[in-house]
Design an enzyme around this catalytic site. Sequence first.
Site, PDB file in Angstrom:
ATOM      1  N   GLN A  83       0.840  -1.205   0.000  1.00  0.00           N
ATOM      2  CA  GLN A  83       0.000   0.000   0.000  1.00  0.00           C
ATOM      3  C   GLN A  83       0.875   1.254   0.000  1.00  0.00           C
ATOM      4  O   GLN A  83       1.145   1.825   1.053  1.00  0.00           O
ATOM      5  CB  GLN A  83      -0.895  -0.028   1.248  1.00  0.00           C
ATOM      6  CG  GLN A  83      -1.914   1.064   1.306  1.00  0.00           C
ATOM      7  CD  GLN A  83      -3.069   0.812   0.374  1.00  0.00           C
ATOM      8  OE1 GLN A  83      -3.471  -0.312   0.152  1.00  0.00           O
ATOM      9  NE2 GLN A  83      -3.611   1.870  -0.161  1.00  0.00           N
ATOM     10  N   PHE A  84       1.322   1.684  -1.177  1.00  0.00           N
ATOM     11  CA  PHE A  84       2.180   2.864  -1.260  1.00  0.00           C
ATOM     12  C   PHE A  84       1.471   4.133  -0.813  1.00  0.00           C
ATOM     13  O   PHE A  84       2.105   5.094  -0.384  1.00  0.00           O
ATOM     14  CB  PHE A  84       2.768   3.034  -2.670  1.00  0.00           C
ATOM     15  CG  PHE A  84       1.798   3.557  -3.684  1.00  0.00           C
ATOM     16  CD1 PHE A  84       1.719   4.917  -3.942  1.00  0.00           C
ATOM     17  CD2 PHE A  84       0.957   2.697  -4.383  1.00  0.00           C
ATOM     18  CE1 PHE A  84       0.835   5.410  -4.893  1.00  0.00           C
ATOM     19  CE2 PHE A  84       0.075   3.166  -5.315  1.00  0.00           C
ATOM     20  CZ  PHE A  84      -0.002   4.529  -5.577  1.00  0.00           C
ATOM     21  N   THR A  85       0.148   4.147  -0.851  1.00  0.00           N
ATOM     22  CA  THR A  85      -0.587   5.358  -0.481  1.00  0.00           C
ATOM     23  C   THR A  85      -0.504   5.668   1.014  1.00  0.00           C
ATOM     24  O   THR A  85      -0.923   6.741   1.439  1.00  0.00           O
ATOM     25  CB  THR A  85      -2.066   5.289  -0.920  1.00  0.00           C
ATOM     26  OG1 THR A  85      -2.700   4.194  -0.266  1.00  0.00           O
ATOM     27  CG2 THR A  85      -2.177   5.142  -2.433  1.00  0.00           C
TER      28      THR A  85
END
Length: 157
Positions: A83-85
């Site tokens: 989950q890069f966000t």
Amino acid sequence: MRLLIQRVREARVTVDGRVVGEIGPGLAVLAGFGGADASELPRGRLWSALVEKMLLLRVFPDASGKMNLGLADFGGEILLVSQFTLYADTRKGRRPSFHLAAPPEVAEPLFHTLVRDVEARLPGRVQCGVFAADMDVSLVNWGPVTVLLDSADMGGS
């Protein structure tokens, strides 16, 4: 590294209409890596401390209903999703910037190492999403209980 941990009754990841990971009671963990995280991270004290904290976090009920058990003691499963966000920068404007996130060529091996390290501690009880895929994640948050572990809070980047 940031780990957004949710105690769940069940969780599932679907890619292109196909279930790629599914668990019953346990933890759904969104894992993000920051720009300061490097390939050496898994060999350091901070990595071990975060993985240990995630797995031993006492968020499951004991016989008297008190949150007093970690995942291993409870007997639950874990679903790991990249989950890069989690590294979204929302300080300017209305569109998040993701310049604080590690680039995919750094984050992907870190994510796969995380999956391997957790699987080594909980054999047969680990599922995961697909790195960089457009995933549908569904879960039933139990409690709800949601906890953020951030390497920056533990003396890291």
